[in-house]
Design a protein around this motif. Structure first.
Motif, PDB file in Angstrom:
ATOM      1  N   THR A 409       0.926  -1.399   0.112  1.00 25.64           N
ATOM      2  CA  THR A 409      -0.018  -0.035   0.217  1.00 25.64           C
ATOM      3  C   THR A 409       0.867   1.167  -0.146  1.00 25.64           C
ATOM      4  N   GLY A 426      -3.602   0.336  -3.452  1.00 20.32           N
ATOM      5  CA  GLY A 426      -3.237  -0.994  -2.598  1.00 20.32           C
ATOM      6  C   GLY A 426      -4.672  -1.461  -1.824  1.00 20.32           C
ATOM      7  N   GLU A 427      -4.429  -2.735  -1.377  1.00 19.57           N
ATOM      8  CA  GLU A 427      -5.585  -3.216  -0.328  1.00 19.57           C
ATOM      9  C   GLU A 427      -5.369  -2.614   0.826  1.00 19.57           C
ATOM     10  N   LEU A 428      -6.547  -2.116   1.444  1.00 18.69           N
ATOM     11  CA  LEU A 428      -6.450  -1.632   2.722  1.00 18.69           C
ATOM     12  C   LEU A 428      -7.319  -2.439   3.856  1.00 18.69           C
ATOM     13  N   SER A 432      -2.415  -2.825   6.723  1.00 13.73           N
ATOM     14  CA  SER A 432      -1.801  -1.873   5.924  1.00 13.73           C
ATOM     15  C   SER A 432      -2.389  -0.629   6.163  1.00 13.73           C
ATOM     16  N   SER A 433      -3.706  -0.521   7.016  1.00 13.06           N
ATOM     17  CA  SER A 433      -4.188   0.788   7.371  1.00 13.06           C
ATOM     18  C   SER A 433      -3.739   1.269   8.655  1.00 13.06           C
ATOM     19  N   SER A 456      -7.620   1.693  -4.693  1.00 15.90           N
ATOM     20  CA  SER A 456      -7.506   0.914  -3.588  1.00 15.90           C
ATOM     21  C   SER A 456      -8.899   0.341  -3.126  1.00 15.90           C
TER      22      SER A 456
END
Length: 505
Positions: A409, A426-428, A432-433, A456
């Protein structure tokens, strides 16, 4: 020009049609002979294992032997993986041992009954479908750990024994290596067992034999109903052990079924195998037996060493166990343990995935994949519990995957006049967040901020909370924030949870 004829639709159940089928084997003397002989070899290998696991479980050896007979016969009809062997197992014996020791045989049998019911319920709920979430690195670790445990389990038979044992083991290994080069019509393990038993009997060689492992039964098993009170207190006693037995048995059986699928290049019905195992354990319990699951060592003897492919071999393995111990008990008792040790050593060597530890493979393989395999192998061998090793391996794979994906991300900032634009790629999700809020220039940004989410996807509440926190931080500085480019799923998810996660009024 005529249009080509479209291919016939693929019948989904046909992918589970494993050939040769039982009918095909019954019509072919060669195939039938192979399946019957494979069952005989497996039965010979099952007897000392069943006795040993009975000792581990703290019950009479006859309990394990009768259990192996019932489990193998029932699973031959109910199971979803042809040629796989189910019998009294060591992992189940370890889990259930405290029940027999502390509460007696009636509670022991009641525990197996409840475990069978739980396995049927889990099968109905589709637990077998979770096998798709077990990564290849865990499967490789599972296979390698099994090979190591099979080999280690033979060491007690090679310590403080007469020198003749070592000679017999070496001779057995030689037979197992050379016989397939002569013919595969008769399984090499059967030849090794028969020849070494004949040598011991003819020359009167004093070595440990099957009879030394425990007393063999002289009668048929009888139907038995456990005499326990049907109360909440009884359920509290047996339920924890029953759940453990059910989960360990299912996990080992499903993993072994997947392994046999890979070896034979076929597909088996994992859900049917799950409920079939539950039915088999119920039958075993009502005949006074212990619980069981797939036996990797004996399965490999049947499938790899003897070429078994149908339910006939599994059924005959159960029948032969009963016949051998009840009718031919005196003959079985003189089989030298050295012969069985030789067979199991060959099984362990052939089961181990040697390719996985080659330097060239390790060099190409990502470090995380190797780490997962080592965790699975290490914990399985250390605890002697395949379930613990596999669960630890899966959890390790999940953590390493989450960490790896978290770094995919990125947040890119551009400033155009009085507007700061952030593009999130990217994938949240939670991994990753967590750092998402730290990638914005709150103090340096102008009065308007646009966050582009078109590249995303929001997967969980942690990300929604992070976006809310970003908006709040900007709001405290009087900066307007606009979220744009969300896909439909992200918009719906964010709209449902945004502003509802802080816990405030």
């Amino acid at each position: 020009m005529a249009s080509p004829v479209p291919p016939p639709p693929v019948d989904a159940p046909s992918r589970y049609r494993i050939e040769p089928t039982v009918v095909q084997a019954l019509r072919s003397p060669r195939l039938l002979t192979r399946e019957v002989l494979a069952g005989l070899v497996v039965a010979i290998a099952l007897i000392p294992e069943a006795i040993a696991f009975s000792v581990v479980a703290g019950v009479d050896p006859r309990v394990g032997l009768f259990s192996s007979f019932v489990l193998a016969v029932v699973i031959a009809f109910t199971g979803g993986r042809p040629a796989m062997i189910t019998a009294a197992a060591g992992a189940v014996a370890l889990v259930i041992a405290p029940v027999a020791r502390e509460y007696g045989m009636d509670y022991f049998i009641a525990t197996v009954v409840l475990a069978g019911v739980i396995q049927i319920v889990l099968a109905v709920l589709g637990v077998a479908k979770l096998m798709r979430f077990i990564p290849r690195s865990v499967m490789v670790g599972f296979v390698n750990a099994l090979a190591i445990l099979i080999f280690v389990s033979q060491l007690p038979q090679l310590i403080d024994v007469p020198w003749a044992v070592y000679v017999l083991v070496v001779a057995g290994l030689g037979i197992l290596y050379l016989w397939p080069r002569i013919t595969r019509a008769v399984p090499a393990p059967l030849v090794a067992v028969v020849l070494l038993t004949a040598v011991v009997a003819v020359f009167g060689i004093a070595v440990p034999d099957v009879g030394d492992q425990g007393e063999l039964p002289r009668s048929l098993p009888e139907l038995l109903i456990p005499n326990v009170p049907l109360t909440w207190e009884t359920l509290q006693i047996i339920a924890p052990y029953a759940f453990a037995v059910a989960l360990v048995g299912l996990l080992e059986s499903l993993m072994t079924a997947k392994l046999v699928d890979d070896i034979t290049d076929t597909h088996s019905r994992k859900t049917r195998e799950a409920w079939g195992l539950g039915v088999a354990n119920l039958a075993s319990a009502f005949f006074g037996g212990t619980g069981g699951c797939a036996m990797i060592g004996q399965t490999m003897i049947g499938v790899k060493a003897s070429g078994a492919r149908t339910r006939i071999s599994t059924f005959m393995a159960g029948v032969f166990v009963l016949v051998l111990v009840v009718v031919l008990g005196d003959v079985v008792a003189i089989i030298p343990m050295a012969a069985l040790v030789a067979v199991m050593i060959v099984v362990s060597v052939s089961t181990f995935d040697w390719h996985s530890i080659r330097p060239s493979t390790l060099k190409r393989m990502p470090l995380s994949e190797t780490a997962v395999m080592l965790v699975t192998v290490g914990l399985t061998v250390w605890t002697h519990n395949l379930a613990i090793g596999v669960i630890a391996g899966v959890l390790s794979a999940m953590v390493l995957f989450a960490r790896r994906v978290a770094h995919f991300t990125t947040v890119t900032r551009t400033v155009d006049g009085d507007v700061a634009r952030y593009r999130v790629d990217g994938e949240l999700f939670f991994a990753s967040s967590n750092d998402l809020t730290t990638q914005f220039e709150y103090a340096a940004d102008p009065a308007r901020v646009v966050i582009d989410m078109s590249r995303s996807h929001v997967w969980d509440a942690s990300t929604v909370a992070a976006l809310d926190a970003i908006v709040t931080k900007y709001g405290q500085r009087g900066t307007a924030v606009e979220l744009e480019g969300m896909n439909a799923a992200t918009t719906a998810f964010h709209g449902r949870l945004s502003g509802e996660l802080s816990g405030g009024d």
